[in-house]
Design an enzyme around this catalytic site. Structure first.
Site, PDB file in Angstrom:
ATOM      1  N   SER A  50       0.834  -1.217   0.000  1.00 37.29           N
ATOM      2  CA  SER A  50       0.000   0.000   0.000  1.00 37.29           C
ATOM      3  C   SER A  50       0.862   1.260   0.000  1.00 37.29           C
ATOM      4  O   SER A  50       0.599   2.212  -0.739  1.00 37.29           O
ATOM      5  CB  SER A  50      -0.891   0.024   1.249  1.00 37.29           C
ATOM      6  OG  SER A  50      -1.807  -1.038   1.232  1.00 37.29           O
ATOM      7  N   GLY A  78      -5.713  -4.053  -7.707  1.00 38.90           N
ATOM      8  CA  GLY A  78      -6.889  -3.235  -7.428  1.00 38.90           C
ATOM      9  C   GLY A  78      -6.492  -1.882  -6.869  1.00 38.90           C
ATOM     10  O   GLY A  78      -7.089  -0.852  -7.208  1.00 38.90           O
ATOM     11  N   ARG A 126     -13.205  -7.287 -11.130  1.00 34.98           N
ATOM     12  CA  ARG A 126     -13.442  -6.616  -9.843  1.00 34.98           C
ATOM     13  C   ARG A 126     -14.270  -5.334 -10.006  1.00 34.98           C
ATOM     14  O   ARG A 126     -14.165  -4.646 -11.013  1.00 34.98           O
ATOM     15  CB  ARG A 126     -12.099  -6.358  -9.144  1.00 34.98           C
ATOM     16  CG  ARG A 126     -11.431  -7.689  -8.822  1.00 34.98           C
ATOM     17  CD  ARG A 126     -10.131  -7.513  -8.117  1.00 34.98           C
ATOM     18  NE  ARG A 126     -10.311  -6.955  -6.784  1.00 34.98           N
ATOM     19  CZ  ARG A 126      -9.302  -6.615  -6.000  1.00 34.98           C
ATOM     20  NH1 ARG A 126      -8.052  -6.750  -6.431  1.00 34.98           N
ATOM     21  NH2 ARG A 126      -9.526  -6.139  -4.804  1.00 34.98           N
ATOM     22  N   GLN A 153      -9.132   2.044  -0.552  1.00 33.74           N
ATOM     23  CA  GLN A 153      -8.899   2.356  -1.964  1.00 33.74           C
ATOM     24  C   GLN A 153      -9.883   3.410  -2.449  1.00 33.74           C
ATOM     25  O   GLN A 153      -9.500   4.343  -3.168  1.00 33.74           O
ATOM     26  CB  GLN A 153      -9.005   1.081  -2.800  1.00 33.74           C
ATOM     27  CG  GLN A 153      -7.903   0.086  -2.470  1.00 33.74           C
ATOM     28  CD  GLN A 153      -8.029  -1.215  -3.243  1.00 33.74           C
ATOM     29  OE1 GLN A 153      -8.971  -1.402  -4.019  1.00 33.74           O
ATOM     30  NE2 GLN A 153      -7.090  -2.110  -3.042  1.00 33.74           N
ATOM     31  N   ASP A 181      -6.861  -8.186   4.636  1.00 37.39           N
ATOM     32  CA  ASP A 181      -6.029  -9.013   3.750  1.00 37.39           C
ATOM     33  C   ASP A 181      -5.518 -10.278   4.436  1.00 37.39           C
ATOM     34  O   ASP A 181      -4.887 -11.120   3.800  1.00 37.39           O
ATOM     35  CB  ASP A 181      -4.834  -8.194   3.241  1.00 37.39           C
ATOM     36  CG  ASP A 181      -5.288  -7.094   2.283  1.00 37.39           C
ATOM     37  OD1 ASP A 181      -6.347  -7.253   1.642  1.00 37.39           O
ATOM     38  OD2 ASP A 181      -4.577  -6.080   2.182  1.00 37.39           O
ATOM     39  N   LYS A 235     -12.145  -9.651  -3.635  1.00 35.23           N
ATOM     40  CA  LYS A 235     -10.693  -9.416  -3.664  1.00 35.23           C
ATOM     41  C   LYS A 235     -10.115 -10.081  -4.919  1.00 35.23           C
ATOM     42  O   LYS A 235     -10.851 -10.338  -5.861  1.00 35.23           O
ATOM     43  CB  LYS A 235     -10.059  -9.966  -2.380  1.00 35.23           C
ATOM     44  CG  LYS A 235     -10.494  -9.202  -1.133  1.00 35.23           C
ATOM     45  CD  LYS A 235      -9.969  -7.786  -1.139  1.00 35.23           C
ATOM     46  CE  LYS A 235     -10.401  -7.006   0.073  1.00 35.23           C
ATOM     47  NZ  LYS A 235     -10.037  -5.587  -0.033  1.00 35.23           N
ATOM     48  N   ARG A 239      -2.512 -14.369  -2.043  1.00 37.18           N
ATOM     49  CA  ARG A 239      -2.661 -14.649  -0.604  1.00 37.18           C
ATOM     50  C   ARG A 239      -3.265 -16.030  -0.346  1.00 37.18           C
ATOM     51  O   ARG A 239      -3.016 -16.631   0.694  1.00 37.18           O
ATOM     52  CB  ARG A 239      -3.498 -13.559   0.061  1.00 37.18           C
ATOM     53  CG  ARG A 239      -2.841 -12.175  -0.050  1.00 37.18           C
ATOM     54  CD  ARG A 239      -3.359 -11.220   0.999  1.00 37.18           C
ATOM     55  NE  ARG A 239      -3.109  -9.839   0.617  1.00 37.18           N
ATOM     56  CZ  ARG A 239      -1.929  -9.235   0.687  1.00 37.18           C
ATOM     57  NH1 ARG A 239      -0.874  -9.891   1.134  1.00 37.18           N
ATOM     58  NH2 ARG A 239      -1.790  -7.975   0.314  1.00 37.18           N
TER      59      ARG A 239
HETATM   60  C1  S3P Z   1      -5.596  -1.389   0.118  1.00 38.98           C
HETATM   61  C2  S3P Z   1      -6.858  -1.434   0.654  1.00 38.98           C
HETATM   62  C3  S3P Z   1      -7.607  -2.683   0.857  1.00 38.98           C
HETATM   63  C4  S3P Z   1      -6.688  -3.905   0.805  1.00 38.98           C
HETATM   64  C5  S3P Z   1      -5.722  -3.848  -0.344  1.00 38.98           C
HETATM   65  C6  S3P Z   1      -4.857  -2.611  -0.249  1.00 38.98           C
HETATM   66  C7  S3P Z   1      -4.949  -0.080  -0.064  1.00 38.98           C
HETATM   67  O1  S3P Z   1      -8.577  -2.804  -0.164  1.00 38.98           O
HETATM   68  O2  S3P Z   1      -7.464  -5.089   0.712  1.00 38.98           O
HETATM   69  O3  S3P Z   1      -4.897  -4.991  -0.369  1.00 38.98           O
HETATM   70  O4  S3P Z   1      -3.723  -0.043  -0.315  1.00 38.98           O
HETATM   71  O5  S3P Z   1      -5.641   0.938   0.036  1.00 38.98           O
HETATM   72  P1  S3P Z   1     -10.048  -2.152  -0.041  1.00 38.98           P
HETATM   73  O6  S3P Z   1      -9.922  -0.686  -0.074  1.00 38.98           O
HETATM   74  O7  S3P Z   1     -10.799  -2.674  -1.235  1.00 38.98           O
HETATM   75  O8  S3P Z   1     -10.600  -2.672   1.261  1.00 38.98           O
END
Ligand code: S3P
Length: 439
Positions: free
Chosen positions: A28, A100, A128, A175, A321, A348, A393
């Site tokens: 992230s 994503g 997704r 996100q 996660d 996911k 994962r």
């Molecule tokens: C992330 C937010 C999460 C997480 C992803 C990384 C991020 O997703 O599952 O691996 O870096 O902002 P979501 O915002 O869909 O919950």
């Protein structure tokens, strides 16, 4: 990934896990560091950058958009920022791969540009949901076209005057929050995002570190357009989500004692620590300090027997996660573990509830799937074959499960582990886990 390029692993019990190790940089934080570096003024140095396919895809896209990014050494990037309005359009597709985070955050960033862009992804990413970012960005004045059902590819039209909004998010998603904040940099007035549960706050913290005023507290963030980002140095902590596989493996395998060095322990990421401790795990936090403004610590984990629990729904966003590997801990615990309030797992990189339930059942564990979670009865794992569904994962979680199985486990479709954890196989073997490529 599937078919001819598929990589399968054979995993099985080996020794206890012992020693010390450092897992790669946080995914992230790495995505955000190159994004903000690219639109800042000046040169940003990123240390500890994750050399994963996801984060490299984001860096490549920023390069396509005119931000020069050098890689003087592994896990280092020097980002030559072009300023808030310095990115240039690129006629080619911008390929986010499996990521994503890459696609959703870039959608926000690109909504504020004067040019059009087309974001694409791999087969998993193309399934997704992107409506969750398209809809609020449209309220800000963005124009984004998607394929059927709001799926990628996304065509993001530029040259729209964005206006800040006050948005109450229906799902807890860092996100989505981050996409809106990035669009908010280019918007008139204030952009405010309210979350049903607090999520990771790296975008807010990093914007502040780049000098952009952001007001934030757990569950809410706000900023106004029309400021500047000033280049800085970003030190990326080791990824808690990558450490999680080792925390669970060392907890489960008798005789293990492992030190994971300088892991990022931002409270919005460490829900698994609470869950494992409530199950009886022996994990100590030592040498706590700060790295680049983020809390880090050594995590020292020793084998301990686990008991099943009901996972507190308040922990869910803080361990979103980590559910695949939590399912493995639950499968090896005495008694029943109940997970609820985690429907997000279904959208996911794979449907993680279905993928884990199917794989654990194939290894002899009773799992009842529910729309928003599962009920897992702890038991004895046997050998067998499982499908990771191309989800990094899920693949790594079954390597952990295999350490407790009565026989070898064949795990299908593991190539995508490189999206978040390059070098996992070697590091896992070095720590004492049994895993190798299937010949
Ligand atoms: C992330 C937010 C999460 C997480 C992803 C990384 C991020 O997703 O599952 O691996 O870096 O902002 P979501 O915002 O869909 O919950």
């Amino acid at each position: 990934m599937s078919g001819a390029s598929s990589l399968d692993w054979l995993a099985g019990p080996a020794g206890p896990l012992r020693g010390e190790l450092v897992v790669p940089g946080d995914k992230s934080v790495s995505h955000r560091a190159v994004m903000l570096g690219a639109i800042a003024e000046g040169v940003t140095r990123v240390r500890g950058f994750l050399e994963g396919e996801d984060t490299r895809a984001t860096a490549r896209i920023l390069g396509q958009l005119g931000a020069r990014i050098e890689a003087p050494a592994a896990s280092e990037r020097i980002v030559h920022g072009v300023g808030l309005h310095g990115l240039r359009g690129c006629a080619d597709d911008l390929d986010c791969g499996n990521a994503g985070t890459g696609m959703r955050l870039l959608a926000g960033l690109l909504a504020g540009q004067v040019f059009d862009s087309r974001l694409v992804g791999d087969a998993s990413l193309s399934r997704r949901p992107m409506g969750r970012v398209i809809e609020p960005l449209a309220r800000m004045g963005a124009r984004i076209e998607a394929a059927e059902g709001g799926r990628p590819p996304l065509i993001i039209h530029g040259n729209n005057a964005l206006q800040g909004i006050d948005y109450e998010m229906p799902v807890a998603s860092a996100q989505v929050k981050s996409a809106l904040l990035l669009a908010g940099l280019y918007a008139r007035g204030e952009t405010r995002v309210r979350e049903p549960h607090p999520t990771r706050d790296y975008t807010e913290r990093m914007l502040a570190a780049f000098g952009w005023p952001v007001a934030f507290r757990p569950g809410e963030a706000a900023l106004s357009g029309g400021q500047r980002l000033r280049a800085t140095e970003v030190v990326v902590p080791a990824d808690f989500s990558s450490a999680a596989f080792f925390l669970v493996a060392a907890t489960l395998v008798p005789g293990s004692e492992l030190r994971l060095r300088a892991v990022g322990i931002n409270p919005r990421r460490t829900g698994l620590l609470h869950a494992l401790r409530a199950m009886g795990a022996d994990i100590r936090v030592e040498n706590a300090g700060e790295q680049g403004g983020e809390p880090v610590a050594d995590l020292v984990v020793r084998h301990a027997p686990l008991r099943g629990i009901e996972i507190d729904t308040a922990w869910v966003p803080d361990m979103i996660d980590e559910f695949p590997v939590l399912f493995v801990a639950a499968a090896c615990a005495r008694g029943r573990t109940v997970v609820r309030g985690a429907a997000e797992l279904r959208v996911k990189e794979s449907d993680r509830i279905a993928a884990m339930a199917e794989g654990l059942r194939a290894l002899g564990i009773a799992v009842e799937e529910r729309p928003d979670g599962a009920v897992i009865e702890g038991g004895r794992l046997r050998g067998g074959a499982v499908d990771s569904r191309g989800d990094h994962r899920i693949a790594m979680s079954f390597v952990v499960a295999a350490q407790l199985a009565g026989d070898q486990v064949r795990i299908g479709d593991c190539a995508n582990v490189a999206t978040s954890f390059p070098g996992f196989e070697a590091l896992a073997r070095g720590a004492g886990m049994g895993v190798r490529r299937a010949g």
